[in-house]
Design an enzyme around this catalytic site. Sequence first.
Site, mmCIF file in Angstrom:
data_model
loop_
_atom_site.group_PDB
_atom_site.id
_atom_site.type_symbol
_atom_site.label_atom_id
_atom_site.label_comp_id
_atom_site.label_asym_id
_atom_site.label_seq_id
_atom_site.Cartn_x
_atom_site.Cartn_y
_atom_site.Cartn_z
ATOM 1 N N ARG A 12 -47.736 -36.509 21.769
ATOM 2 C CA ARG A 12 -46.653 -36.767 21.321
ATOM 3 C C ARG A 12 -46.770 -35.939 19.861
ATOM 4 O O ARG A 12 -45.655 -35.188 19.420
ATOM 5 C CB ARG A 12 -46.439 -38.043 20.837
ATOM 6 C CG ARG A 12 -46.040 -38.778 22.152
ATOM 7 C CD ARG A 12 -46.314 -40.354 21.883
ATOM 8 N NE ARG A 12 -45.779 -41.137 22.832
ATOM 9 C CZ ARG A 12 -46.459 -41.434 24.212
ATOM 10 N NH1 ARG A 12 -47.466 -40.999 24.440
ATOM 11 N NH2 ARG A 12 -45.696 -42.242 24.995
ATOM 12 N N ASP A 306 -54.481 -49.120 30.598
ATOM 13 C CA ASP A 306 -55.566 -48.107 30.716
ATOM 14 C C ASP A 306 -57.098 -48.774 30.722
ATOM 15 O O ASP A 306 -57.945 -48.052 31.155
ATOM 16 C CB ASP A 306 -55.485 -47.029 29.724
ATOM 17 C CG ASP A 306 -54.318 -46.212 30.033
ATOM 18 O OD1 ASP A 306 -53.857 -46.046 31.011
ATOM 19 O OD2 ASP A 306 -53.710 -45.664 28.792
#
Length: 634
Positions: A12, A306
């Site tokens: 990002r 994750d």
Amino acid sequence: MRVPGDKSISHRAVILAGIAGGETTVTGFLPSDDCLCTLAAMRAVGAEIDPLDGQTEGRPELLRIRGVAGRLQAPEGTIDCGNSGTAMRLLSGLLAAQPFASTLVGDASLSGRPMGRIITPLSAMGARMRGQGDRQTAPLEIEGGKLRPIEYSMPVASAQVKSAILLAGLFAEGETWVVQPAVTRDHSERMLRHFGVPVLQEGQRIGVRGPAVLKGRDFVVPGDISSAAFWLVAAAAAPGSDLTIEGVGLNETRAGVLAVLRRMGVSMAVEVCGGEDGEPWGNIRVRGGALKGTVIEGAEIANVIDEIPVLAVAAALAEGETVIRDAAELRVKESDRIHEVVRRLQAMGAEVEEKEDGMRIQGGRPLHGAEVSSEGDHRIAMAFAIAGLFASGHTKVTDVGCVATSYPGFDRELARFLEGKYPVIAIDGPAASGKSSVARIIAERLGWSVVNSGAFYRGFTWAVLQAGVDPADHGAVEALASEIDFSGGIEGTETVVRVEGRTLRDELTSPAVNAAVSEIARVASVRQRMVGQFRALAEAGPLVMEGRDIGSVVFPDTRYKLYIQASPEVREQRRSAQGQNDSIRERDRSDSERDSSPLRVAEGARVIDSSQLSLSGTAEAAFEALREQGLVIS
Ligand code: DC
């Protein structure tokens, strides 16, 4: 320990700084294969991105980004997202809103992952894009054009989908809203605010008002808690261990793994050190002990998605039952993580049952080693390396290139975990025995740093000669030692020696230095200083170090010791073939007969005679010996 930069945040940071106006310095960027794809993509649309840490070719962690101020260029050719779902989904949102066409491609794993989930909302905004086949997989062809704002209710909680829509919304006129069914990681929202764009929020409705141009502003990426999770589990499951990981991102939409580990009985202290206005970060201290089973389900799943592979490993090591449910999303990750984790745990002896949306693990059965493939999935590779730490016998994880997707350098840290500190390979031997060439080959193969300790003594000798001091006058040499600005270290893969700021190269092997170095190396206080520097280098990473006393004095406790020798005739020939005038026999005598740390075969060292061997033959003999000493070499 520390872990590399956060993967989600690094993607990002590069995208947002790349579309912003002005300049941004990104510190702590994760230079993993995934994030480097995003970096290349942003360059392809016009962002200027320069590594500031000299890593022009390699893996930079410090970037200067000059953004395009909202005016992206059409890329030439396709944009390769590699293995990265984040890159593909976020870039889709960005590119769908541009006045040019683009095509996004990915590797085999990424090309099997569903992209319909972004195509649907982006199409509702007026984007013209399509994937391949019923499942709308990559390559994604995007025509690009003006978009209209929408309000979109995500059927599956996905931060990537949310971010893609918000990115597209920056270029649409009016308010674009996303409604999330469960809280997902909010890095995009925090970072948009950091870059000066207000983010609208009403409960689980999140929006932006377009058109909006971001303003470049320096950004620090914290360590990745998903990478930290491997070590947290490794430490938590090993009674007696005490591990602090510094500088880890503690964003609460990501820190679910800490809550799960606490429920599993882990004793943990978390200290927030900063970043409350952007990405909070701090230190996590974990102590090892007995683990117990838990239930991971519902809204928590998005927060630990994750970490589930390594949490499943923790569950297998815990007492009692662990249930993971509501996690069907795992089936469309880099691999079908439910199936692949279950199969591997079973292969290592755990009692596990596969469920449609998760798994049930009956913990406490001892694990045994096995050969498990990563299936090209980085988190599976790392989770099972951790499982291997606790399994009896030998565990081999194959196909581990994918680890660089999120954690370049994982194997170095794993070696440190196995031994309690970074490992050192000590190679000693007389001059021109071939030890420095072999040390290089070993270091390259292992990805470790190599240190030529002789270069330190040579650099110091050069300084003594330069100062006009007689090498035989040990008192004067000692006096000089405290005055000279001398430093030695590792830069890239090279040993670099500097005197008064000057980097020495050819000077190190000049005839005068060759003649004087053994005399200087006799001076005990000089040796002490060097030994201190050598030990400090081993604190920073795994090393191959060669010299005269590395196995005997500098690192007497290391398990990995070689002594490489060759007959004086052979060594003299080698030196003259190198065009060097070096009185080998004299140095041999001085190095072995001196009082202070004389050259000798260290206890436990394997002796290799290279007289009759080629360089590659010597290296092979060295690898063989190291394997026998217990080093894992792939
Ligand atoms: O490895 P080399 O030939 O470049 O080393 C030069 C001299 O430095 C060697 O003759 C003795 C000294 N030396 C030492 O005393 N201890 C070491 N660990 C390395 C080198």
